[in-house]
Design an enzyme around this catalytic site. Structure first.
Site, mmCIF file in Angstrom:
data_model
loop_
_atom_site.group_PDB
_atom_site.id
_atom_site.type_symbol
_atom_site.label_atom_id
_atom_site.label_comp_id
_atom_site.label_asym_id
_atom_site.label_seq_id
_atom_site.Cartn_x
_atom_site.Cartn_y
_atom_site.Cartn_z
ATOM 1 N N LYS A 247 -48.664 -25.996 17.781
ATOM 2 C CA LYS A 247 -49.746 -25.026 17.906
ATOM 3 C C LYS A 247 -49.202 -23.603 18.026
ATOM 4 C CE LYS A 247 -53.371 -28.058 19.675
ATOM 5 N NZ LYS A 247 -54.308 -28.371 20.780
ATOM 6 N N ARG A 281 -50.137 -36.023 22.546
ATOM 7 C CA ARG A 281 -50.765 -36.159 21.225
ATOM 8 C C ARG A 281 -49.930 -35.323 20.250
ATOM 9 N NH1 ARG A 281 -54.494 -33.420 18.027
ATOM 10 N NH2 ARG A 281 -55.904 -34.769 16.822
#
Length: 305
Positions: A247, A281
């Site tokens: 991210k 995740r």
């Protein structure tokens, strides 16, 4: 409100948290030790191009899943709706068209795998569970569909409740907080867990994970503060799912792109594990699994419950 002083390791790892998730189909995800969840994006527009499986053949989806399971993923998160900032808002029918055939194929090919469905829509969640999904991973935390909490309570399905503000289309403009960031997140979880309890006839659901929502209505500065203060979420008594793989909080401070963010992701995964993450995740399962194993060997962590 100033941040609370923290000690990262010893006090945190004596906390009792949700220790396992039992699927309505009988499959168990044991979270006494941290585990890895592989991401299967059945989408054409997820932020990391290397994760996109839409459009993809059934064989391509199964091959990606098999590689992740072989590399040590104990769960797979399957989604048909991109939740990146500014993503297109597709219809429930389109989301199901992408998602359900892939989920059915995965269930046939890997009958023992623990499968999560990444959706904020109750009708999609219900059909996914009927197709064999073991967990509902809701980026809206029950705020984007008024029927979601009642649906997961009725289905008796494990649920991951994430913090966010707004929708994928609006969240970037909502990345501001009038009060302390972590206090705001704690209050959100308190309120949504209470709503979930009400939807369940006044009884708490045991099999609930919390996701602090890295990147969702949060700036990179917010995300790094949240990672540093992750242990402050432990008193809620629920295991933490952490999704920070590739991210912006990883690649932007380094002046990189998502494609070059694996090394930084690995570094922050170790910090997340130190902060109490039970489920990572991830896009890159082998590297995340290695991080978990080194964490366990270094700190000899086992949460019992």
């Amino acid at each position: 409100m100033p941040p609370t002083p923290l000690t990262l390791l010893e006090p945190l790892h004596r906390q009792h948290v949700t220790h396992s998730l039992l699927s309505p189909h009988g499959r168990l995800l044991d979270l006494r030790q941290p585990q890895v969840m592989g991401i299967l994006n059945i989408t054409p527009d997820s932020f990391y191009a290397g994760s996109r499986l839409g459009p993809a053949t059934e064989a391509e989806v199964l091959a990606r899943a098999e590689a992740m399971l072989a590399a040590g993923a104990t769960a797979l998160d399957v989604g048909g709706y991109s939740s990146r900032p500014g993503a297109d808002d597709i219809s429930p029918a389109e989301e199901k068209r992408r998602l359900l055939p892939a989920l059915a194929a995965l269930r046939r090919a890997f009958p023992q795998a623990f499968l999560s469905v990444d959706t904020f829509r109750a009708e999609v969640a219900a059909e996914a569970v009927a197709t064999g999904a073991d967990l509902v991973n809701d980026i809206g935390g029950g705020t984007l569909d008024a029927d979601m909490l009642a649906t997961v309570a009725r289905l008796r399905v494990p649920y991951c409740l994430m913090h966010t503000k707004g929708t994928p289309q609006t969240m970037r403009s909502l990345a501001h907080y009038e009060e302390d960031l972590v206090l705001t997140i704690l209050r959100f979880f308190r309120d949504q867990l209470a709503a979930l309890r009400t939807a369940n006839g006044g009884q708490p659901l045991r099999d609930v994970l919390l996701d602090p929502g890295f990147g969702f209505a949060k700036t990179p500065t917010h995300n790094h503060e949240l990672l540093r203060r992750l242990p402050e979420l432990a008193p809620l008594g629920h295991g933490l799912l952490v999704g920070l793989s590739r991210k912006a909080m990883v690649y932007k401070p380094l002046g990189l792109a998502p494609e070059a963010a694996l090394n930084g992701t690995t570094a922050l995964h170790m910090l997340a594990l130190q902060g109490g993450a039970r489920l990572l995740r991830v896009h890159d399962v082998p590297e995340a699994r290695q991080t978990v194993l080194l964490f366990q060997n270094t700190f000899d962590i086992l949460i019992t419950g």
